[in-house]
Design an enzyme around this catalytic site. Structure first.
Site, mmCIF file in Angstrom:
data_model
loop_
_atom_site.group_PDB
_atom_site.id
_atom_site.type_symbol
_atom_site.label_atom_id
_atom_site.label_comp_id
_atom_site.label_asym_id
_atom_site.label_seq_id
_atom_site.Cartn_x
_atom_site.Cartn_y
_atom_site.Cartn_z
ATOM 1 N N HIS A 1 0.696 -1.083 0.132
ATOM 2 C CA HIS A 1 0.004 0.153 -0.099
ATOM 3 C C HIS A 1 0.702 1.185 -0.098
ATOM 4 O O HIS A 1 1.405 1.685 0.966
ATOM 5 C CB HIS A 1 -0.954 -0.020 1.086
ATOM 6 C CG HIS A 1 -2.116 1.025 1.078
ATOM 7 N ND1 HIS A 1 -2.259 1.924 0.269
ATOM 8 C CD2 HIS A 1 -2.944 1.099 2.192
ATOM 9 C CE1 HIS A 1 -3.208 2.708 0.585
ATOM 10 N NE2 HIS A 1 -3.804 2.035 1.642
ATOM 11 N N HIS B 1 -2.947 7.022 -0.964
ATOM 12 C CA HIS B 1 -3.935 7.488 0.015
ATOM 13 C C HIS B 1 -3.422 8.037 1.299
ATOM 14 O O HIS B 1 -4.084 8.187 2.430
ATOM 15 C CB HIS B 1 -4.861 6.382 0.358
ATOM 16 C CG HIS B 1 -5.366 5.719 -0.779
ATOM 17 N ND1 HIS B 1 -6.423 4.751 -0.798
ATOM 18 C CD2 HIS B 1 -5.704 6.094 -2.037
ATOM 19 C CE1 HIS B 1 -6.907 4.508 -1.977
ATOM 20 N NE2 HIS B 1 -6.277 5.381 -3.036
ATOM 21 N N TYR C 1 -0.889 7.402 3.328
ATOM 22 C CA TYR C 1 -0.243 6.587 4.514
ATOM 23 C C TYR C 1 1.227 6.686 4.315
ATOM 24 O O TYR C 1 1.638 7.526 3.409
ATOM 25 C CB TYR C 1 -0.856 5.382 4.283
ATOM 26 C CG TYR C 1 -2.543 5.303 4.699
ATOM 27 C CD1 TYR C 1 -2.868 5.889 5.955
ATOM 28 C CD2 TYR C 1 -3.280 5.102 3.753
ATOM 29 C CE1 TYR C 1 -4.345 6.100 5.919
ATOM 30 C CE2 TYR C 1 -4.789 5.080 3.919
ATOM 31 C CZ TYR C 1 -5.131 5.751 5.097
ATOM 32 O OH TYR C 1 -6.463 5.750 5.369
#
Length: 396
Positions: free
Chosen positions: A184, A187, A189
């Site tokens: 990931h 977004h 993070y």
């Protein structure tokens, strides 16, 4: 390449994603759901993912923590200790019993956390010591909301320790039976906090130039690929998304810079990543809790098409796709696969409904992040035949 009809590929035609043979191109997007009580996947997770499994379908789990410093929501699962690995095995086995393929999304929220989630009540870690602005609020375990605290800027030598957390988490995920993992990097993070020049204010080898800002992501990718193989690894990025103040002055340049470097790694390895997963700008337009003004449909299409044409491998698109937009994206070859989030929450048999063009159940945003193992989680209805049984996709 995709298998396609003479008219070209469709959202419902098979696709060979690396070594995985998919029966259709509708993907379950990773979505935080807060049902893993005390960080452990519960039986409800097995039911939730199994409900959304189809034979030859592809699922990506909710963000799963790579370390005990990674949380920014209550009751999110981890994959950094043996107890978590054992709990995930039951989920993975249930999904595999339906013939589906499942990847574990590896996640660290970085500064998008709070002292209440940190070991010993410490400060969240990040690329920076600047907090997320007060326009954003964090959900706390007692269901209240608070402002984000000041994070602690990672010291340069500490960064490789975090890279190691991703590597070990990837090994743990494979040990739990997952078919692969998604890194990931999107977004707002932790990885995105290094990528975006609106956040990364470092003056060391991880800040400043685009090459330096990409370094952390590339180190994570190389470490994870070295542990589990490129054919088990996907990467998610969102260069145009401003969620949690994750802005960049040149998002297309950032996206192309990441892709150029991933392409180079694939060339050096002689093996491709499983896929690249990109969230397009429409995510901001459709999400009621996200900020930012969307561009025109054509601007967004050109943005995504430019990234898709640059990447040498399977391209997964996400971000507010409807049935019609997904069909068009695949038919026009703007995406190989399309991941659906919120529509999959309220329509466990979304693939069937999309194929039939059947009515879709509305989702209830108020139950997205509750801890109830049933309400708003596993209680959304299936389409039923006359006998009240689920109609199998294979019959279509």
């Amino acid at each position: 390449m995709a298998e396609a009809s003479s008219q070209g590929p469709t959202l419902f035609s098979p696709f060979k994603m690396g070594k995985f043979n998919l029966s259709h191109r509708v993907v379950l997007a990773p979505m935080t759901r807060c049902r893993a009580l005390n960080g452990l996947p519960q039986p409800a997770l097995a039911e939730y993912y199994t409900q959304r499994s189809t034979n030859g379908g592809f699922l990506i789990t909710e963000g799963t923590l790579v370390s005990d410093t990674g949380a920014g929501f209550p009751h999110v699962p981890g994959i950094y200790n043996d107890e978590q690995v054992e709990a995930w095995k039951k989920v993975v086995d249930a999904v595999h019993a339906k013939g589906a393929i499942i990847f574990c999304q590896l996640w660290h929220v970085g500064r998008a956390s709070h002292e209440v989630y940190q070991p010993g009540g410490g400060s969240p870690i990040s690329s920076t010591d600047v907090p997320i602005s007060r326009r954003w609020r964090i959900l706390l375990p007692d269901a209240s909301h608070a402002t984000y605290p000041k994070p602690r800027r990672l010291e340069t030598p500490e960064i490789l320790q975090v890279v190691e957390h991703y590597r070990q988490a990837a090994l743990n995920a494979i040990r739990a039976g997952f078919d692969g993992i998604e890194i990931h990097g999107a977004h707002g993070y932790l990885i995105d906090q290094f990528l975006k020049d609106g956040i990364n204010d470092r003056t060391d080898e991880y800040g400043g130039s685009l090459a330096n800002r990409c370094k952390f992501l590339l180190q994570v990718v190389q470490a994870v690929v070295g542990a589990v193989g490129a054919d088990r690894v996907g990467v998610r990025i969102s260069p145009a998304i401003d969620h949690l103040d994750a802005v960049d002055s040149a998002p297309l340049t950032l996206g192309l810079g990441v892709i150029e470097r991933l392409n180079k790694l694939q060339q050096d390895w002689g093996s491709k990543l499983t896929y690249l997963h990109v969230t397009q700008p429409r995510y901001a337009a459709y999400g009621q809790t996200e900020s930012g003004k969307p561009g025109s449909d054509e601007e967004e299409a050109v943005f995504m098409r430019t990234l898709r044409n640059a990447y040498r491998g399977t391209f997964v698109a996400s971000g507010g796709y409807t049935r019609e937009l997904g069909i068009h994206a695949v038919a026009s070859r703007d995406a190989d696969l399309v991941s659906y989030g919120r529509l999959f929450i309220s329509n466990p048999d979304l693939v069937l409904r999309l194929k039939l063009n059947a009515p879709l159940t509305r989702y209830n945003r108020k139950t997205f992040y509750t801890q109830d193992p049933v309400v708003g989680y596993t209680d959304y209805p299936f389409l039923s035949n006359a006998n009240g049984k689920e109609e199998p996709l294979s019959r279509l």
